[in-house]
Each structure stands twice: as structure tokens, then as C-alpha cells.
Scaffold this active site. Structure first.
Site, PDB file in Angstrom:
ATOM      1  N   ILE A 149      19.597  -8.716   1.988  1.00 14.09           N
ATOM      2  CA  ILE A 149      19.427  -9.981   2.714  1.00 14.09           C
ATOM      3  C   ILE A 149      17.999 -10.482   2.566  1.00 14.09           C
ATOM      4  O   ILE A 149      17.740 -11.650   2.326  1.00 14.09           O
ATOM      5  CB  ILE A 149      19.748  -9.775   4.214  1.00 14.09           C
ATOM      6  CG1 ILE A 149      21.241  -9.473   4.385  1.00 14.09           C
ATOM      7  CG2 ILE A 149      19.369 -11.004   5.040  1.00 14.09           C
ATOM      8  CD1 ILE A 149      21.639  -9.130   5.809  1.00 14.09           C
ATOM      9  N   GLU A 150      17.053  -9.551   2.667  1.00 16.55           N
ATOM     10  CA  GLU A 150      15.630  -9.921   2.728  1.00 16.55           C
ATOM     11  C   GLU A 150      15.129 -10.691   1.511  1.00 16.55           C
ATOM     12  O   GLU A 150      14.234 -11.505   1.625  1.00 16.55           O
ATOM     13  CB  GLU A 150      14.784  -8.658   2.816  1.00 16.55           C
ATOM     14  CG  GLU A 150      14.887  -7.937   4.120  1.00 16.55           C
ATOM     15  CD  GLU A 150      14.092  -6.644   4.046  1.00 16.55           C
ATOM     16  OE1 GLU A 150      13.537  -6.273   5.065  1.00 16.55           O
ATOM     17  OE2 GLU A 150      14.039  -6.034   2.958  1.00 16.55           O
ATOM     18  N   GLN A 193      27.669  -4.440 -13.716  1.00 11.55           N
ATOM     19  CA  GLN A 193      28.480  -5.666 -13.753  1.00 11.55           C
ATOM     20  C   GLN A 193      28.462  -6.339 -12.383  1.00 11.55           C
ATOM     21  O   GLN A 193      28.253  -7.543 -12.260  1.00 11.55           O
ATOM     22  CB  GLN A 193      29.933  -5.342 -14.110  1.00 11.55           C
ATOM     23  CG  GLN A 193      30.146  -4.808 -15.514  1.00 11.55           C
ATOM     24  CD  GLN A 193      31.612  -4.446 -15.736  1.00 11.55           C
ATOM     25  OE1 GLN A 193      32.508  -5.105 -15.211  1.00 11.55           O
ATOM     26  NE2 GLN A 193      31.858  -3.409 -16.507  1.00 11.55           N
ATOM     27  N   CYS A 382     -13.232   9.131  -0.517  1.00  4.50           N
ATOM     28  CA  CYS A 382     -13.216   8.427   0.766  1.00  4.50           C
ATOM     29  C   CYS A 382     -13.164   9.425   1.933  1.00  4.50           C
ATOM     30  O   CYS A 382     -14.185  10.008   2.275  1.00  4.50           O
ATOM     31  CB  CYS A 382     -12.062   7.424   0.804  1.00  4.50           C
ATOM     32  SG  CYS A 382     -12.347   6.139   2.017  1.00  4.50           S
ATOM     33  N   ARG A 463     -13.217   2.554   7.388  1.00  2.36           N
ATOM     34  CA  ARG A 463     -13.846   2.065   8.624  1.00  2.36           C
ATOM     35  C   ARG A 463     -15.053   2.924   9.012  1.00  2.36           C
ATOM     36  O   ARG A 463     -15.922   2.493   9.721  1.00  2.36           O
ATOM     37  CB  ARG A 463     -12.872   2.154   9.804  1.00  2.36           C
ATOM     38  CG  ARG A 463     -11.725   1.226   9.736  1.00  2.36           C
ATOM     39  CD  ARG A 463     -10.989   1.112  11.069  1.00  2.36           C
ATOM     40  NE  ARG A 463      -9.966   0.097  10.928  1.00  2.36           N
ATOM     41  CZ  ARG A 463      -8.755   0.319  10.435  1.00  2.36           C
ATOM     42  NH1 ARG A 463      -8.404   1.545  10.080  1.00  2.36           N
ATOM     43  NH2 ARG A 463      -7.902  -0.662  10.299  1.00  2.36           N
ATOM     44  N   HIS A 508     -13.082   4.369  -3.774  1.00  6.88           N
ATOM     45  CA  HIS A 508     -11.864   4.882  -4.430  1.00  6.88           C
ATOM     46  C   HIS A 508     -11.928   4.648  -5.939  1.00  6.88           C
ATOM     47  O   HIS A 508     -11.398   3.652  -6.428  1.00  6.88           O
ATOM     48  CB  HIS A 508     -10.629   4.191  -3.851  1.00  6.88           C
ATOM     49  CG  HIS A 508     -10.331   4.563  -2.446  1.00  6.88           C
ATOM     50  ND1 HIS A 508      -9.543   5.649  -2.113  1.00  6.88           N
ATOM     51  CD2 HIS A 508     -10.735   4.022  -1.276  1.00  6.88           C
ATOM     52  CE1 HIS A 508      -9.467   5.742  -0.797  1.00  6.88           C
ATOM     53  NE2 HIS A 508     -10.168   4.770  -0.271  1.00  6.88           N
ATOM     54  N   GLU A 510     -10.267   5.949  -8.144  1.00  6.34           N
ATOM     55  CA  GLU A 510      -8.937   6.044  -8.775  1.00  6.34           C
ATOM     56  C   GLU A 510      -8.337   4.679  -9.093  1.00  6.34           C
ATOM     57  O   GLU A 510      -7.451   4.584  -9.939  1.00  6.34           O
ATOM     58  CB  GLU A 510      -7.978   6.864  -7.891  1.00  6.34           C
ATOM     59  CG  GLU A 510      -7.576   6.234  -6.569  1.00  6.34           C
ATOM     60  CD  GLU A 510      -8.487   6.597  -5.392  1.00  6.34           C
ATOM     61  OE1 GLU A 510      -9.673   6.912  -5.635  1.00  6.34           O
ATOM     62  OE2 GLU A 510      -8.025   6.546  -4.244  1.00  6.34           O
TER      63      GLU A 510
HETATM   64  N1  GLN Z   1     -10.117   7.362   7.630  1.00  6.12           N
HETATM   65  C1  GLN Z   1     -11.349   7.154   6.917  1.00  6.12           C
HETATM   66  C2  GLN Z   1     -11.989   5.815   7.257  1.00  6.12           C
HETATM   67  O1  GLN Z   1     -11.336   4.922   7.723  1.00  6.12           O
HETATM   68  C3  GLN Z   1     -11.137   7.270   5.430  1.00  6.12           C
HETATM   69  C4  GLN Z   1     -10.301   6.182   4.852  1.00  6.12           C
HETATM   70  C5  GLN Z   1      -9.778   6.462   3.462  1.00  6.12           C
HETATM   71  O2  GLN Z   1      -9.778   7.598   3.013  1.00  6.12           O
HETATM   72  N2  GLN Z   1      -9.280   5.449   2.786  1.00  6.12           N
HETATM   73  O3  GLN Z   1     -13.148   5.640   7.020  1.00  6.12           O
END
Ligand code: GLN
Length: 534
Positions: A149-150, A193, A382, A463, A508, A510
Site C-alpha cells: 500500500i505504502e 508474472q 566514532c 552528539r 566515519h 567507512e
Molecule cells: N553515541 C555516540 C555519539 O552520539 C557515538 C555515535 C556514533 O558512533 N555514530 O556521540
């Protein structure tokens, strides 16, 4: 002039539509065309940033700070491009725009409805991507399965859009499943099909079918699918299960998929340059050895939760002609020193990826301690950096009970604390420190040598940060802050120079690793792991 390629999925979810979209993008780019890929997700979340990785896998982050579906990671890795906010659209974001417009009175008294207001906004998103990139091809992948539906407003918007853009300027590709019945040894076409019947009932006749299958599709089966689904015989493509996703573009090229797409769109084909991709796949298939990296996280039951990390490790392995095996560790399993030693005793490196919340933290700290004390190459990402700092503060600096205020608000030694600009932030959607920021690397540090430059830009999603009040104490005890924000206030990279590779970053890396260009920090880890193995 931009040509449009719409990709939908049939029968089941998780068919690999994203890989098909990314592969087609790769094949067109290899012919010298410019390509933009856009993902449309039917869920109501404004973006996946608030979703648990268990629900929808990794949250991918773009340079401009969008929290997006993990398919954008595939698009970036296959087409070697950098994507933006506009490349990911959700029902939630579409409804949000429409409702905000309604509140501002922009609809001038009209009754606001799915058709035309929601569908118009969906079409506006396609046009926004077109005007932002002006690509030769805009590939739009619709998440979910035909019949949901979505996703109906998206399909309806595509139907309208195709008419408006004119015949010959767009095609629809349906990715579907051919189940194999082991007992009778048959590939079954009926579910596909039916899926095409449903798609047609929405007003869309696909030109191309891509059939996921565990075995080869015979000519007579292809002809049957073509007949019943009303597509041309040469428009049925086989997409067999493969060992590596990076083989998919070559498998589709062998069937001339891009050539057929170009013909349907009245474009002249060009000779593709796939030499380096072929080399890559050859390396994947013929490694000169293997190594094992432990990945200790919270969502290890769902491998998609760390997909960019896993791909980055594979890319780095390829630089050294090695296959990287992942040993998945639930951080909680590293309960004590003995258990940690058992679990990490046979691996060549350790990665602690990003994450949120207190569960599994003590296990991560045990794992990092083992790595530091045994010179096991380690990369923290992180949350991985935050844990590396907590581990060092507790076990080397002697700050007993040091912690992040994320895990213990009343800790005596808050070595990780909420960033100042986060203190008054209310609400969770898109409110972290997000996207690309510059970072200055310390001269002569391991990371500076690995990158081969002093100023880098990496993507963030956090954060919390290293508490400035503890920086001097920590550095004086031997854990070096080797990367900082340009104003010097935010620790971006830490390293322990006594070990061969004990590096952690607040960003990050990655998200920026590419199959043909591994990321320096992952290369650094794998290089150290190989040296240790020797
Ligand atoms: N929880 C941690 C922060 O908010 C690390 C966040 C994360 O690894 N993306 O800073």
C-alpha cells in the site's frame, strides 16, 4: 536531456534492487555517461536516522549531512560519486513538505490529496535531482515491493511522470525473483508474472525484467517470462546469486544490459571501459591469502547494520590481495579478560564500529584493552573512539570509573561528554553533528602518514566528544590526539604511538572507502594486521 530509469521490485523484499541500480549506474558511467541515482523509500520516517539498525540496516551519511538509506552507500561505491540529501526521498519527507505548504496556506484553499499533491511533490523531487546534477541518466529506485500500500503514490507519480516526459525518455525495470523448486528442479515464473500484472494494473508496463535466481535461467524459461510479462525476449536478464556484489555489473554487462537500456531510450551505445573493475573482480576471486578481523558491535545479528564498515575492510584487504573474513562479536560476549582473550586470541585485527547507548560498552572496553596490551591492530570508529578514550582513561591514566555521560550521567570522570552545541538541542531527527567537516592531522603522526596529507575531510554523525578538560591528562599519559577540528577544540583522531596501529576516529571513514580506492585508515589497519601475521 536527462533520460529516466525507474527500478521497482517484485515478489519479495531484499532482492538487491539497490545493487542492480548501482550496477547499471556503473555500466553507464563506464561508457562515459553521467548518472545520478535516487532512492525513494515508502516509509513514513522523514529519514532513516531515527530507525534502529535492526529495522533497516546501516544509516548512511552523505557529505552534506543527510542520514540516508544504505543503498546510497552502494550507489557511491559502485559509481564512485558523492551523493546528497536530494538523492534520498522518503514518504515522510514528502508528506512533511506538503503539510508544511498546506500550513503556510500555499494551496490556496484546495483540498490537499494524495493525487495530485503528494504525487506532484514526488515528481518535484525527481526534477530537483535532475536540475541539481543535470545527468544523462537519472536512475530512481523505489523501495519496497510492488503491491505494498505504502509505495502506491510513488508508482502513480512515476506513471504520470513517464507520460509527461514523453515516450522514449524513460524506462521501467522490474527486479523480481524466480524461486527454484529443489524437488522438481524447476524455476518458477508465476510469482513474477503476478507481480508484473499488479504493476501493469497501476498503469506501468515494465520494459525490462531482472530476475534474481539461484540457478541459470534457460532460454525457454526466458521466453516464457517474456511472453507472460509482455516484455521483449532480449529484455529478460538473469541475476544469479554471486559470491561478491562487485561481480554483478560484469554479469549484467555480459548480457548487454546497458546496451539494451540505451537502445530502449534511443541513445547510441558506446564502448565501456571496465578494465579496472574487471581487475578488481579478478582480485576478489583470486586472493593471495586471508585474514580475520573481529568486529565487535551491538547489532551483529544483522550484517547490514555495518555494511559500509565491512565493505571498507574488504576494499583495504584487496589493496594487499587479501580476503578479509569478519569474526562477528557481540560486544557483550567480551565479559571479562579471559573470555576476551579467547575471542580475540585468533584474530588479526579489531574494529569497534559506531553505535549508541550503554549496552555492550563494557565488553567493547575489554576488547580495546586486550588490543592495546597485545599490540593487536585496532581501529575505532566514532563510538569506537569514545570507548578507546574511556578505556585509556580508566586503565592507564587511572581515572577509575571514567565514562561517557551518554552511559552514565553522574560519572566522576566524564572523559566523553555532550558537545556544547548539542546541549540545548531538542528532538532526535537530523539533530546530530552530521556530514563532512575538515580535520587537521598532527605532523608525523601515524594517521598523517597514512593519509599522506595534513588536512582531511570526513563525515560525522555524533552528539558526544572528548571532554577538553581531560585532553592534557590523557595526552600526557601517552594517548595522542592526532587529529582535531581546525579550531583545535574537537578531538577527531586519537592514536597510541607505542602500538603498530591503535587508531580511533570520531568520524566515519567507512562512508568514503571505494572498492578501487581503499580508505587510508582501513589500509593502515590491514597493513599492520598483515605485518603482525608475518
Ligand atoms: N553515541 C555516540 C555519539 O552520539 C557515538 C555515535 C556514533 O558512533 N555514530 O556521540
Amino acid at each position: 536531456m536527462t533520460k529516466y530509469i525507474f527500478i521497482t521490485g517484485g515478489v519479495v523484499s531484499s532482492l538487491g534492487k539497490g545493487i542492480v541500480a548501482a550496477s547499471l549506474g556503473k555500466l553507464l558511467r563506464a561508457r562515459g555517461f553521467s548518472v545520478a541515482i535516487q532512492k525513494f523509500d515508502p516509509y513514513i520516517n522523514v529519514d532513516p536516522g531515527t530507525m534502529s539498525p535492526f529495522q533497516h540496516g546501516e544509516v548512511f551519511v552523505t557529505d552534506d549531512g543527510a542520514e540516508t538509506d544504505l543503498d546510497l552507500g552502494h550507489y557511491e561505491r559502485f559509481t564512485n560519486t558523492s551523493l546528497h540529501q536530494v538523492n534520498n526521498v522518503t514518504s515522510g519527507s514528502v508528506y512533511q513538505t506538503v503539510i508544511e505548504k498546506e500550513r503556510r496556506g500555499e494551496y490556496l484553499g484546495a483540498t490537499v490529496q494524495t493525487i495530485p499533491h503528494i504525487t506532484n511533490e514526488i515528481k518535484a523531487r525527481l526534477l530537483k535531482a535532475k536540475s541539481q546534477f543535470n545527468p544523462d541518466f537519472l536512475i530512481a529506485e523505489i523501495g519496497g515491493t510492488i503491491g505494498d500500500i505504502e509505495s502506491l503514490p510513488f508508482i502513480e507519480a512515476i506513471r504520470q511522470f513517464r507520460l509527461e516526459e514523453g515516450i522514449g525518455n524513460s524506462i521501467s525495470i522490474h527486479v523480481t525473483l524466480l524461486p527454484y523448486l529443489q524437488t522438481s528442479g524447476e524455476l518458477k515464473t508465476k510469482p513474477s508474472q503476478h507481480s508484473v500484472y499488479v504493476l501493469r494494473s497501476y498503469g506501468i508496463q515494465p520494459e525490462i525484467l531482472v530476475c534474481r535466481t539461484p540457478v541459470e535461467i534457460h532460454k525457454n524459461e526466458k521466453e516464457k517470462i517474456a511472453l507472460f510479462c509482455s516484455v521483449q525476449k532480449d529484455c529478460v536478464f538473469e541475476c544469479k546469486d554471486m559470491k561478491s556484489i562487485y561481480e554483478v555489473p560484469l554479469a549484467l554487462e555480459a548480457q548487454n544490459m546497458a546496451g539494451v537500456v540505451l537502445k530502449l531510450l534511443n541513445m547510441k551505445d558506446k564502448r565501456p571501459n571496465l578494465a579496472s573493475w574487471e581487475k578488481l573482480v579478478d582480485k576478489i576471486k583470486n586472493p593471495k591469502g586471508e585474514l580475520t578481523v573481529a568486529l565487535a558491535g551491538k547489532y551483529t545479528e544483522l550484517n547490514d547494520a555495518y555494511i559500509s564498515v565491512v565493505e571498507s575492510l574488504k576494499h583495504a584487504g584487496l589493496e594487499f590481495d587479501r580476503k578479509v573474513n569478519i569474526k562477528w562479536l557481540a560486544s557483550e560476549d567480551c565479559k571479562d579478560t579471559q573470555k576476551t582473550k579467547e575471542l580475540l586470541g585468533d584474530v588479526d585485527a579489531l574494529v569497534i564500529p559506531g553505535g549508541f547507548g550503554v549496552r555492550g560498552i563494557e565488553g567493547k572496553l575489554n576488547a580495546i584493552r586486550y588490543a592495546r596490551e597485545n599490540n593487536l591492530p585496532f581501529l575505532g570508529l566514532c563510538l569506537g573512539l569514545q570507548c578507546a578514550v574511556i578505556e585509556y582513561a580508566r586503565n592507564v591514566v587511572g581515572l577509575d570509573g571514567a565514562n561517557s555521560t551518554e552511559f552514565d550521567e553522574n560519572t566522576k570522570y566524564p572523559v566523553i561528554d555532550l558537545m556544547v552545541e548539542q546541549k540545548n538541542v531538542a528532538g532526535y531527527g537530523g539533530t546530530m553533528r552530521l556530514g563532512s567537516y575538515p580535520c587537521h592531522l598532527k605532523d608525523g603522526s601515524k594517521v598523517q602518514k597514512a593519509y599522506g596529507k595534513k588536512i582531511i575531510e570526513e563525515r560525522h554523525r555524533h552528539r558526544y566528544e572528548v571532554n577538553n578538560e581531560y585532553k592534557k591528562l590523557i595526552e600526557d599519559s601517552g594517548l595522542i590526539i592526532s587529529g582535531s577540528s581546525p579550531d583545535g577544540l574537537l578531538a577527531e583522531v586519537v592514536e597510541y604511538p607505542k602500538n603498530d596501529w591503535h587508531v580511533a576516529c570520531q568520524f566515519h571513514p567507512e562512508f568514503k572507502s571505494r572498492p578501487e580506492e581503499a580508505h587510508p585508515l582501513f589500509k593502515g589497519l590491514i597493513k599492520a594486521a598483515l605485518n603482525r601475521k608475518k
